[in-house]
Every structure is written in structure tokens, then in C-alpha cells.
Design a protein around this motif. Structure first.
Motif, PDB file in Angstrom:
ATOM      1  N   TYR A   1       1.474 -10.587  -2.660  1.00 45.85           N
ATOM      2  CA  TYR A   1       1.977 -11.287  -1.477  1.00 45.85           C
ATOM      3  C   TYR A   1       3.209 -10.571  -0.910  1.00 45.85           C
ATOM      4  N   TRP A   2       4.069 -10.078  -1.782  1.00 45.66           N
ATOM      5  CA  TRP A   2       5.267  -9.386  -1.325  1.00 45.66           C
ATOM      6  C   TRP A   2       4.900  -8.124  -0.548  1.00 45.66           C
ATOM      7  N   GLN A   3       3.876  -7.441  -1.016  1.00 48.54           N
ATOM      8  CA  GLN A   3       3.424  -6.249  -0.295  1.00 48.54           C
ATOM      9  C   GLN A   3       2.913  -6.623   1.091  1.00 48.54           C
ATOM     10  N   ASP A   4       2.217  -7.757   1.201  1.00 47.09           N
ATOM     11  CA  ASP A   4       1.692  -8.209   2.483  1.00 47.09           C
ATOM     12  C   ASP A   4       2.828  -8.668   3.399  1.00 47.09           C
ATOM     13  N   ILE A   5       3.755  -9.429   2.834  1.00 51.73           N
ATOM     14  CA  ILE A   5       4.871  -9.959   3.616  1.00 51.73           C
ATOM     15  C   ILE A   5       5.758  -8.829   4.134  1.00 51.73           C
ATOM     16  N   SER A   6       5.921  -7.777   3.350  1.00 53.69           N
ATOM     17  CA  SER A   6       6.758  -6.647   3.748  1.00 53.69           C
ATOM     18  C   SER A   6       5.987  -5.623   4.567  1.00 53.69           C
ATOM     19  N   TYR A   7       4.735  -5.962   4.913  1.00 53.11           N
ATOM     20  CA  TYR A   7       3.878  -5.098   5.719  1.00 53.11           C
ATOM     21  C   TYR A   7       3.729  -3.711   5.091  1.00 53.11           C
ATOM     22  N   TYR A   8       3.297  -3.772   3.799  1.00 55.71           N
ATOM     23  CA  TYR A   8       2.868  -2.570   3.075  1.00 55.71           C
ATOM     24  C   TYR A   8       4.013  -1.606   2.774  1.00 55.71           C
ATOM     25  N   ASN A   9       5.225  -2.156   2.650  1.00 59.86           N
ATOM     26  CA  ASN A   9       6.364  -1.317   2.269  1.00 59.86           C
ATOM     27  C   ASN A   9       6.607  -1.315   0.764  1.00 59.86           C
ATOM     28  N   GLN A  10       5.793  -2.048   0.033  1.00 65.53           N
ATOM     29  CA  GLN A  10       5.938  -2.117  -1.418  1.00 65.53           C
ATOM     30  C   GLN A  10       4.657  -1.586  -2.065  1.00 65.53           C
ATOM     31  N   SER A  11       4.765  -1.212  -3.314  1.00 66.06           N
ATOM     32  CA  SER A  11       3.585  -0.719  -4.025  1.00 66.06           C
ATOM     33  C   SER A  11       2.776  -1.885  -4.565  1.00 66.06           C
ATOM     34  N   MET A  12       1.464  -1.733  -4.522  1.00 69.80           N
ATOM     35  CA  MET A  12       0.556  -2.754  -5.043  1.00 69.80           C
ATOM     36  C   MET A  12       0.397  -2.595  -6.559  1.00 69.80           C
ATOM     37  N   PRO A  13       0.162  -3.699  -7.270  1.00 67.74           N
ATOM     38  CA  PRO A  13      -0.172  -3.571  -8.690  1.00 67.74           C
ATOM     39  C   PRO A  13      -1.473  -2.782  -8.856  1.00 67.74           C
ATOM     40  N   ALA A  14      -1.550  -2.017  -9.911  1.00 68.38           N
ATOM     41  CA  ALA A  14      -2.747  -1.209 -10.160  1.00 68.38           C
ATOM     42  C   ALA A  14      -3.939  -2.107 -10.456  1.00 68.38           C
ATOM     43  N   VAL A  15      -5.114  -1.631 -10.072  1.00 65.05           N
ATOM     44  CA  VAL A  15      -6.355  -2.354 -10.329  1.00 65.05           C
ATOM     45  C   VAL A  15      -7.276  -1.460 -11.151  1.00 65.05           C
TER      46      VAL A  15
ATOM     47  N   GLU B   1     -11.587   1.127  -1.250  1.00 59.36           N
ATOM     48  CA  GLU B   1     -11.931  -0.223  -0.794  1.00 59.36           C
ATOM     49  C   GLU B   1     -12.042  -1.192  -1.970  1.00 59.36           C
ATOM     50  N   ILE B   2     -12.518  -0.724  -3.113  1.00 62.46           N
ATOM     51  CA  ILE B   2     -12.603  -1.589  -4.299  1.00 62.46           C
ATOM     52  C   ILE B   2     -11.213  -2.082  -4.676  1.00 62.46           C
ATOM     53  N   ARG B   3     -10.252  -1.164  -4.713  1.00 63.46           N
ATOM     54  CA  ARG B   3      -8.888  -1.559  -5.085  1.00 63.46           C
ATOM     55  C   ARG B   3      -8.317  -2.551  -4.079  1.00 63.46           C
ATOM     56  N   GLU B   4      -8.482  -2.255  -2.792  1.00 57.97           N
ATOM     57  CA  GLU B   4      -7.895  -3.130  -1.774  1.00 57.97           C
ATOM     58  C   GLU B   4      -8.555  -4.499  -1.767  1.00 57.97           C
ATOM     59  N   LYS B   5      -9.867  -4.545  -1.916  1.00 58.07           N
ATOM     60  CA  LYS B   5     -10.554  -5.840  -1.918  1.00 58.07           C
ATOM     61  C   LYS B   5     -10.206  -6.643  -3.168  1.00 58.07           C
ATOM     62  N   ALA B   6     -10.151  -5.972  -4.314  1.00 57.69           N
ATOM     63  CA  ALA B   6      -9.817  -6.682  -5.556  1.00 57.69           C
ATOM     64  C   ALA B   6      -8.383  -7.193  -5.509  1.00 57.69           C
ATOM     65  N   GLN B   7      -7.473  -6.384  -4.999  1.00 59.38           N
ATOM     66  CA  GLN B   7      -6.074  -6.795  -4.935  1.00 59.38           C
ATOM     67  C   GLN B   7      -5.883  -8.007  -4.038  1.00 59.38           C
ATOM     68  N   ARG B   8      -6.637  -8.094  -2.970  1.00 57.58           N
ATOM     69  CA  ARG B   8      -6.444  -9.173  -2.003  1.00 57.58           C
ATOM     70  C   ARG B   8      -7.429 -10.329  -2.173  1.00 57.58           C
ATOM     71  N   MET B   9      -8.289 -10.265  -3.182  1.00 55.75           N
ATOM     72  CA  MET B   9      -9.329 -11.288  -3.310  1.00 55.75           C
ATOM     73  C   MET B   9      -8.743 -12.689  -3.426  1.00 55.75           C
ATOM     74  N   TYR B  10      -7.711 -12.858  -4.272  1.00 59.49           N
ATOM     75  CA  TYR B  10      -7.115 -14.194  -4.407  1.00 59.49           C
ATOM     76  C   TYR B  10      -6.501 -14.637  -3.080  1.00 59.49           C
ATOM     77  N   MET B  11      -5.731 -13.750  -2.443  1.00 62.17           N
ATOM     78  CA  MET B  11      -5.068 -14.095  -1.193  1.00 62.17           C
ATOM     79  C   MET B  11      -6.073 -14.521  -0.132  1.00 62.17           C
TER      80      MET B  11
END
Length: 692
Positions: A90-104, A424-434
Motif C-alpha cells: 500500500y505504501w508503494q501505491d500511496i507514494s506512486y511507486y517511489n518505494q520498493s515492492m516486497p519480493a514475490v 506481470e506475475i510479480r505485479e499481479k501477485a503483489q497487488r492481488m490483495y489490494m
């Protein structure tokens, strides 16, 4: 550490057993841990809920009080629980991709499955998971998903593509049918347009888009086509010739009850073109002259304002005033929707002048702009020499997903596809809950399938605002899970040729119906074999046959287990009359009324030409005929008004109704627009009646 604090406390004389002991220390920490757990849950829910209120506006300024609150909540949450995976997302989304995503972690590939096939199917499964969650957890009996029906119809624009790729086809179709009917039950469409008066984009998103979504999976359904006919008819009051002789959108604020034409509302804007989705589809279906003229006319009007710069590149104004023909930069909106209309105008006329804007952008921008066309524009327009090196160079520098797809398309190297799908797998998995349990607003969530559609369908059938159907095929598998077990690549696509490369990851043969769409109808030469050399070429025992293919024509195919199957299709001879110029009889589940021992059947004329006399036949699954009725000849609905006839069929007394079906056939043998709407099962009628 609790034990350390207990040891320290025990070593200090003042802290004797009567004032504080290990048990009390443990109790203090237990209570603190419980409070911390509750605090994390509360803060996370606050972040999730409040961010959901802001995603529509893309808020990123602390001048907005709610954005300040979200920042404070997420900062506090991560201070207390810095390793919270969902909070970091969520922090990565709120900061508009200025933070690193957790690894998947990506699932491990079985040794016998090619890398491209494995990653494609893993990507596909995540989109399946996303769609199924929304259907299973959010769709109401009324048909909506709780985000407001207008926003729900935005959510579902990616769904026809998933169904056409062979994934949960029937389930998705039931969902889309329920949502489109909810639009009309809720009174959102009147006189072919939205009940409310609204801006140029939201007129389309008030439910007109649901008609289009439904047609992709119910080709030829009378109810859907006649709803779309009403829309095309109404758009003649919105798209008109102005005093300068140009056809433009005369309003950007209108509905089915009123069209506002005062000064501020007379500007044609990029999102004005979204409503062309309906006339585009009707123009494809039966070449309705009014529908096609709305598309070609408004693109003619747009191109009348095209100007060449000193380098000879074409520039198109963003906004045009209907009354004065004035131009202005306007408020954005992009080029996708006008380009979709321009491509349709080109396809309706074979006139490449309609692509002037596209050619202009190719000269002034990178070649990735071809990703805004649903078809395989690289080969259709013969652009390999012009753009090939540019696309390959950009892909090698880390371009977008279309660049990587194009790099495979041009080179044949599947490493590009693997890279696309891993991303796309990483991005979809990372955002699936959101995008599911996180309950974001229904039109602010997605699971992109554009590259998957290009691979598996040979073009994009539908994505949000990508409105010209560019897919050459669709798939429906016999086994329910086979869609996510057979990886497919459709390449070298044009209207007279395409090639299928498929890998069946299962240990059993998988059968499917391959339906062709954006191809020339006629006799096709089909070669079928396997890839024995690993070079995407036909090998093994090659079968050779002539088959009929065309828009909405299905062919049965089989994929051998743990094998790469190759199929090559080349047009041998085109039909003299293409589907969009033929007559068409149609029936749907809404056209059957059961009354005692009688069936009241409404038959529709839906094509470009008048129908001849026909016969409606009632038979069982074994083919035994129980009743028939003569259907009179009917004119074509060129005037956009329904053309129908009602006939009566007698129901047999002792036959189970669910085992019966009704079919139509014109008495004089003739080709129709489609045969998909010539047959219905009474079992589907009974289910449909119960749902109503």
C-alpha cells in the motif's frame, strides 16, 4: 526481549518479588503485544479504506486533508510493523511507486514445461484468480458488484478477453449477462443512451459498454444487437455535420433525454470517441451504413483538421469546437480512443488515409504507439522494416511490455515473453490483495491481459477503451481447467494467414473449439503437426486439409499431451459475400415464451440483407423432430428498427423439456452473418426465465 527485562529486573534489589516479578513482566508484555496486534489491524484498515477514497483522483498532495491522514496512518503502521508485506505494498501505491515492492516468489517450473508456456499460464491464472474473486465474493443476485453499476461495467471490460482465451468462459459470460441486464433493470439506459446527462466518457460508462462486453461472448444475440441499434440511432443526434461541413461530436454533455449544445458543451474531446464502440461493433456485425458512417464521418472530420509540420509529420488537434470549428489543446485524454475509431474506419473502407494520425505518431514518437492498436499492425501495415529495429532496440533497453512482445514477434525469441510474464506475475501477485479483499473501488482495479490476448488470440479483443476487436481467434476447451493448462501463441497474423503454437502441459489430450474472428471468410488450408525440432516449425505426422473459416466459425482442434502442437492456416479462396453483408436470422433465450403446451417464438432479422422464408424446428438431443413452423421472410434492419416475426410451436406431452432445442434454417440455402444465434436449448430458456 522479555527474558532480558526479567533478568535485569531480578538483578535490581528495589524490584523484589513483592513489587514486580517475572510473571508481571510477562503480563505487561503480553498486554503490549495484544495492543500492538490490534493497533496494526486498525491502522491497516484505516489505510485501506481511506486510500480507497483517493485512488479515483490520483491524489498526491498534502493539501488534501485525507491524503495527509493516509500518510500519517501508513507511516505509523510501518513504524510499528516495518515488515508488514501488505502495508509495504500500500505504501508503494500511496507514494506512486517511489518505494520498493516486497519480493514475490514465482512458482517453480516443472522440468518438462517450456519456460514461455509456464510463465504465460502462471500469468493467466492470476487474472483468472482476480476475476473469480470478484464474481464469487462481490457480484450480487441483481447482477452488480457493489461499486455502482456504471463503475462495475468498467471493471468488467477486461473480462471478455479472459473468457475468449478459454478461461471460465461460461462463468464469465453468465456474470457479464447479469451485469448488462442489471443496467437495464436499473433504468440506466433510455432512448439508446444514458438516463442521466453526463460528460462524454461517462455516457459510455453508464452501461453502453456492457452491451459491447456482452456481444463479444454472445455474438448475434438479438437482444444485445437491438439495444446497440437503439444506441447507434441515438448517436445521430450527437455526431453531426457542423457549419464548416465537418462531422464532429456536437456535445460533450448529453444523455438519452437531452443533448446540451450550449457553448461550453460543444467541444469534441478525445474521450468523446469511446461511444464509437457500439457503432464499430454494429458496423462489423452487419455493415450497417449508419453505424459505419458515424465512425468514418467523425474520423473524416478529425482528419480535416490535420496539419503537416515542417518535417511532413501529421499533427491532429486534441479538441475541436462543433459550432466554430476552433481548435484547442484541451484537457488531455490521450490518443487511444480516436485511434480505435480511425482503425475501424480503415477496416470499413480499406483506406489507409484514415491512419494518418497513427503514421504521424510513428514518425514523431517511438514505435510503441502500435500497442494502442488491437490488431497486429506491424504486419497488417507492412511495418517490419520501418519499426522492427526501433522496437528491438527499445526492448533491449528495458521498454514496456508491448516492446518486449513485439521483440518476440519480430525475432521469434521467446525469452522476451518470459520476461514480460515474470514481470506481470510479480505485479499481479503483489497487488492481488489490494485489488480483491482490499476492496478498492470497482473501476480502480485491474489484472491486465492485453499481452496475454495478443499471444493467445492474435490480437486484443477488448481492454478498457480499446474498442476495435483485433483478435483473430478465440478458444473454448472441453475440459473446464484446460484453458490454464494449454499455453498458446498465435503469430504472423493477418486476415489471410495465422499460425498457432501451443504446449499442452497435461498428460492427456485436450480438445477445444477454435473460433475465428478477424479473418477473411472462406476456404482455408490447414496444416497440423508437432514441433519435433524445437524451432516452432511443423514436423512429425503432418495432416493437411481444407476447412471453412470465417467470423464466428468454430473448428475442433486437439492438443497432444506434453507436446508442442503447430497449426498453420492460409486462406485458399475467399467467400463471394463476407459475413457482414449477409442476411441473418436470430433467436435468444429471451425470445421463447412457454405457455401451456405451446412455445411462442420470436424470430429476428439482424443482418445486412433481407431474410428468405425459414423454418423453426423443435427437436430433442437425439435429433427427433417434434414440431416445426414457417418463419416469414423479413427485411434487414437497415433503419435500426427491430424486424421480428412470431411463430408457434407445439410442445410434445411426454418429453422432458430440458432435452429439447429450437433451431432455425432458411429454406433456400444461404450463408448467414453467423450461425451462433440459430439454435437455443430449452434448458437455457428455463434457467434464464428463473434468473429473471
Amino acid at each position: 526481549d522479555q527474558s532480558l527485562y526479567i533478568a535485569i529486573a531480578s538483578a535490581i534489589p528495589e524490584f523484589n518479588a513483592e513489587s514486580i516479578d517475572g510473571m508481571n513482566i510477562r503480563l505487561i508484555f503480553k498486554e503490549r503485544d495484544a495492543a500492538k496486534t490490534e493497533h496494526i489491524v486498525d491502522r491497516f484498515n484505516q489505510v485501506k479504506d481511506n486510500w480507497g477514497f483517493l485512488v479515483e483522483e490520483h491524489t498526491s498532495t498534502k493539501r488534501e486533508a485525507l491524503y495527509r491522514r493516509v500518510l500519517a496512518d501508513i507511516t505509523d503502521l510501518l513504524a510499528v510493523d516495518p515488515d508488514n508485506v501488505q502495508a509495504r505494498i500500500y505504501w508503494q501505491d500511496i507514494s506512486y511507486y517511489n518505494q520498493s515492492m516486497p519480493a514475490v516468489e514465482i512458482n517453480k517450473r516443472p522440468d518438462n514445461v517450456p519456460e514461455w508456456a509456464f510463465t504465460q499460464l502462471e500469468d493467466l491464472k492470476l487474472s483468472q484468480q482476480f476475476v473469480n474473486w470478484w464474481i464469487d465474493h462481490r457480484q450480487d443476485e441483481f447482477g452488480d458488484f457493489g461499486g455502482g453499476i456504471s463503475d462495475d461495467t468498467d471493471l468488467t471490460q477486461m473480462w471478455p478477453g479472459l473468457a475468449l482465451m478459454g478461461v471460465d468462459t461460461d462463468k464469465i459470460n453468465r456474470s457479464l449477462r447479469a451485469l448488462s441486464d442489471a443496467v437495464y433493470k436499473n433504468g440506466m439506459i433510455v432512448n439508446g443512451l444514458s438516463y442521466i446527462n453526463t460528460d462524454e466518457l461517462h455516457v459510455y460508462e453508464e452501461g453502453l459498454n456492457s452491451d459491447a462486453e456482452r456481444l463479444y461472448l454472445n455474438w448475434g444475440e438479438p437482444k444485445t444487437l437491438e439495444r446497440m441499434m437503439a444506441t447507434v440511432n441515438a448517436l445521430q443526434n450527437v455526431i453531426q455535420v457542423n457549419p464548416a461541413g465537418h462531422m464532429h461530436f456536437a456535445s460533450n454533455w448529453y444523455g438519452g433525454r437531452k443533448v446540451y449544445r450550449e457553448g461550453p458543451w460543444q467541444w469534441q474531446k478525445p474521450y468523446s470517441f469511446t461511444v464509437l464502440h457500439t457503432p464499430i461493433l454494429l458496423g462489423i456485425y452487419n455493415a450497417n451504413p449508419t453505424a459505419q458512417k458515424l465512425v468514418t464521418g467523425v474520423i473524416d472530420g478529425l482528419l480535416a483538421h490535420a496539419k503537416q509540420d515542417s518535417n511532413g509529420n501529421w499533427q491532429i488537434p486534441n479538441e475541436i469546437n462543433w459550432q466554430t470549428d476552433a481548435e484547442r489543446a484541451g484537457d488531455g485524454g490521450g490518443v487511444v480512443t480516436p485511434l480505435q475509431g480511425a482503425w475501424a474506419a480503415y477496416r470499413f473502407t480499406d483506406n489507409k488515409d484514415y491512419l494518418r494520425q497513427l503514421y504521424g505518431m510513428l514518425a514523431t514518437r517511438d514505435a510503441s504507439v502500435l500497442g494502442e492498436v488491437n490488431e497486429n499492425a506491424i504486419d497488417v501495415l507492412g511495418l517490419r522494416e520501418q519499426v522492427g529495429k526501433r522496437l528491438l532496440d527499445k526492448a533491449s533497453r528495458g521498454g514496456n511490455t508491448f516492446d518486449s512482445y513485439a521483440a518476440w514477434h519480430l525475432s521469434g525469441d521467446k525469452k522476451w515473453l518470459t520476461a514480460v510474464h515474470e514481470k506481470e506475475i510479480r505485479e499481479k501477485a503483489q497487488r492481488m490483495y489490494m485489488y480483491t479483499e482490499g476492496h478498492r473501488w470497482s473501476d480502480r482495479v485491474e489484472s491486465p491481459t492485453e499481452i496475454l490476448q495478443r499471444e493467445r488470440l492474435g490480437g486484443v479483443a477488448l481492454a478498457r477503451n480499446y474498442t476495435y476487436p483485433g483478435n483473430v481467434v478465440s478458444w473454448k476447451f472441453n475440459q473446464p481447467d484446460a484453458g490454464t493448462q494449454v499455453a498458446i501463441l498465435v503469430k504472423d497474423v493477418s486476415r489471410d494467414h495465422f499460425k498457432v503454437i501451443a504446449y499442452n502441459t497435461t498428460s492427456i489430450p485436450q480438445q477445444a473449439a477454435m473460433t475465428t474472428w478477424n479473418v477473411i471468410s472462406g476456404a482455408w488450408h490447414m496444416k497440423y503437426g508437432s514441433d519435433v525440432e524445437g524451432n516452432d516449425q511443423l514436423g512429425g505426422d503432418i495432416s493437411d486439409s481444407i476447412i471453412e473459416l470465417g467470423r464466428s466459425v468454430a473448428t475442433k482442434v486437439e492438443f497432444a499431451p506434453n507436446t508442442t502442437t503447430i497449426m498453420d492456416f492460409i486462406l485458399e479462396k475467399a467467400d463471394a459475400i463476407q459475413p457482414e453483408h449477409r442476411s441473418d436470422l436470430g433467436i435468444g433465450t429471451d425470445d421463447v415464451r412457454l405457455s401451456g403446451n405451446k412455445i411462442m417464438l420470436t424470430v429476428h432479422s439482424l443482418g445486412a440483407a433481407n431474410t428468405g422464408k425459414a423454418t423453426a424446428v423443435l427437436r430433442d438431443d437425439a435429433g427427433h423432430v417434434y414440431a416445426s413452423a414457417l418463419v416469414p421472410a423479413m427485411p434487414a434492419p437497415v433503419d435500426l428498427k427491430p424486424k421480428v416475426a412470431t411463430v408457434v410451436l407445439a410442445l410434445p406431452g411426454k418429453v422432458r423439456r430440458e432435452a429439447l432445442s429450437i433451431s432455425l434454417q432458411q429454406n433456400e440455402p444461404t450463408q448467414e452473418v453467423t450461425l451462433m444465434n440459430n439454435h437455443i436449448r430449452l434448458a437455457d430458456v428455463i434457467v434464464n426465465s428463473a434468473s429473471r
